[in-house]
Design a protein around this motif. Structure first.
Motif, mmCIF file in Angstrom:
data_model
loop_
_atom_site.group_PDB
_atom_site.id
_atom_site.type_symbol
_atom_site.label_atom_id
_atom_site.label_comp_id
_atom_site.label_asym_id
_atom_site.label_seq_id
_atom_site.Cartn_x
_atom_site.Cartn_y
_atom_site.Cartn_z
ATOM 1 N N VAL A 143 0.853 -1.183 0.000
ATOM 2 C CA VAL A 143 0.000 0.000 0.000
ATOM 3 C C VAL A 143 0.890 1.236 0.000
ATOM 4 O O VAL A 143 1.771 1.367 0.841
ATOM 5 N N PRO A 147 -2.498 9.169 2.168
ATOM 6 C CA PRO A 147 -3.868 8.992 1.682
ATOM 7 C C PRO A 147 -3.908 8.971 0.180
ATOM 8 O O PRO A 147 -2.907 9.222 -0.495
ATOM 9 N N GLU A 148 -5.103 8.728 -0.400
ATOM 10 C CA GLU A 148 -5.256 8.810 -1.852
ATOM 11 C C GLU A 148 -4.961 10.244 -2.288
ATOM 12 O O GLU A 148 -5.431 11.206 -1.699
ATOM 13 N N THR A 149 -4.165 10.382 -3.351
ATOM 14 C CA THR A 149 -3.771 11.723 -3.786
ATOM 15 C C THR A 149 -4.858 12.349 -4.644
ATOM 16 O O THR A 149 -5.646 11.664 -5.298
ATOM 17 N N ASP A 173 -1.601 16.989 0.753
ATOM 18 C CA ASP A 173 -1.535 16.103 -0.407
ATOM 19 C C ASP A 173 -0.148 16.122 -1.044
ATOM 20 O O ASP A 173 0.419 17.198 -1.298
ATOM 21 N N ASP A 222 -0.259 8.612 7.734
ATOM 22 C CA ASP A 222 0.033 7.353 7.040
ATOM 23 C C ASP A 222 1.476 7.300 6.548
ATOM 24 O O ASP A 222 2.118 6.257 6.585
#
Length: 394
Positions: A143, A147-149, A173, A222
């Motif tokens: 992973v 986080p998701e960008t 981000d 994260d």
């Protein structure tokens, strides 16, 4: 009475059958013998069995006896486990049995709930249900950190958005264009400046130059949790408490950094360290407990209680209550604490098996400590029988 380890299993079953036990009474029981656990594991009410599956005082081997339960809710509770982070884990055989369960919904739970061993997830990659197999493969795939960008264009758009929560998202981000950073560093929103100060890739000087608040709690990052040795060291020794808090939760935090964070001047760092690391100095656990840490830390593997009797003379009632956790505390000390001016201290020792029975009966007759005294294993059997027969102490 339901929490009294001396209560015979048939009587515990009778209490459960009478409908007078609630979930709290079961989950508050500190110790379960096999006979008492097994008698309730066969109770016809699934709510009783569900509560039993999440008892912090039950061992992992005991809770695993419910893996053959016919209730999906009970099996979910078994996998979810107790709310205590430091309760005993389920044995591997329990996970293997659930991975072979005929109901797909049960096997699917293994891909959704934490704590499932990696080798069990690997077994599920061959599950006949394509969705379960795909979920298992996703769990085994590396992973990416963070986080998701948003993507470069959307991050830039969010950086200029009127909503501070969108600007804060852009600030954290990794795709944020460098040209947007100066404006966010001077943003009117403390939330935005804090998010920017904790983004990956900044130097210590750049972080320090951002006027950010330091609230009591900050998000666990994260990218820090996924950091390698060099980056993790930088985070653990950072001047930014938010990075140190996240480093305290790292699953592979080395001993040297544990020692450094144990001496950290930020209370949240020390608390997170106690909540996430098993190999800690016992003295740190006591300090954090006395500073307001949750009672879950009493189940921490590094908590031994040794030497806590010295706290009996403290001015802090929380410390005096903790003194009874010392296994070497003499009965005379326990009795002395049972006369403490603070009711929380008297309540803490009312269930202690070192109390002289005459003093135990006095605490039992005093309404503020009756409940705690009812759980004392030295409570005379005639008193127990009277409670069982009438539901009252007299």
């Amino acid at each position: 009475m339901a929490r009294n380890p001396a209560l015979p299993p048939p009587e515990l079953l009778r209490l459960a059958g009478a409908g007078v036990l609630d979930r709290w009474e079961l989950t508050a029981r500190e110790v379960w013998d096999d006979a008492s656990f097994d008698v309730l594991a066969g109770h016809p009410d699934p709510e009783i069995r569900e509560a039993l599956a999440q008892c912090p005082g039950a061992t992992g081997e005991q809770r695993a006896r419910l893996v053959g339960d016919l209730s999906i809710r009970v099996l979910h509770a078994v996998l979810e486990g107790p709310p205590s982070r430091w309760s005993g884990r389920l044995p591997d055989w329990a996970y293997r049995r659930l991975a072979a369960h005929p109901e797909p919904v049960v096997r699917d739970m293994l891909t959704l709930l934490p704590g499932v061993p990696r080798e069990i997830v690997a077994l599920l990659t061959r599950d006949p249900q394509p969705g379960i197999a795909a979920a298992a493969r996703a769990l085994l795939s590396p992973v990416p950190a963070g986080p998701e960008t948003l993507g470069r264009e959307q991050a830039a758009a969010f950086a200029a958005d009127p909503a501070p929560w969108n600007r804060a998202r852009a600030a954290a981000d990794p795709d944020l264009p460098a040209a947007c950073v100066p404006a966010l560093a001077a943003d009117e929103s403390p939330q935005v400046r804090l998010a920017l100060s904790m983004r990956r890739g900044l130097s210590e000087a750049e972080r320090a130059a951002i006027d950010h608040p330091m609230p009591e709690s900050t998000p666990i990052l994260d990218w820090v949790l996924a950091a390698g040795p060099a980056e993790l060291r930088d985070c653990a020794l950072s001047g930014h408490a938010g990075l140190r808090r996240s480093a305290a939760c790292h699953p592979e935090l080395p001993a040297g950094l544990i020692a450094a964070l144990a001496a950290d001047d930020d209370p949240a760092v020390r608390l997170l360290l106690c909540e996430h690391q098993a190999d800690l100095p016992g003295e740190l656990l006591v300090r954090v407990l006395l500073a307001g840490g949750g009672d879950d830390l009493l189940r921490h593997p590094a908590f031994s209680g040794t030497g806590l009797a010295a706290l009996a003379s403290s001015e802090d009632p929380r410390a005096r209550a903790l003194a009874r956790r010392d296994p070497a505390a003499p009965a005379s000390l326990i009795e002395r604490l049972s006369h403490d001016a603070d009711v929380s201290v008297r309540t803490a020792v009312a269930g202690d098996g070192r109390l002289p029975v005459p003093r135990l009966l006095q605490l039992f007759d005093d309404p503020p400590t009756t409940g705690a005294a009812s759980a004392n294993p030295l409570l005379p059997r005639p008193v127990m029988d009277r409670i069982l027969a009438t539901g009252h102490r007299t």
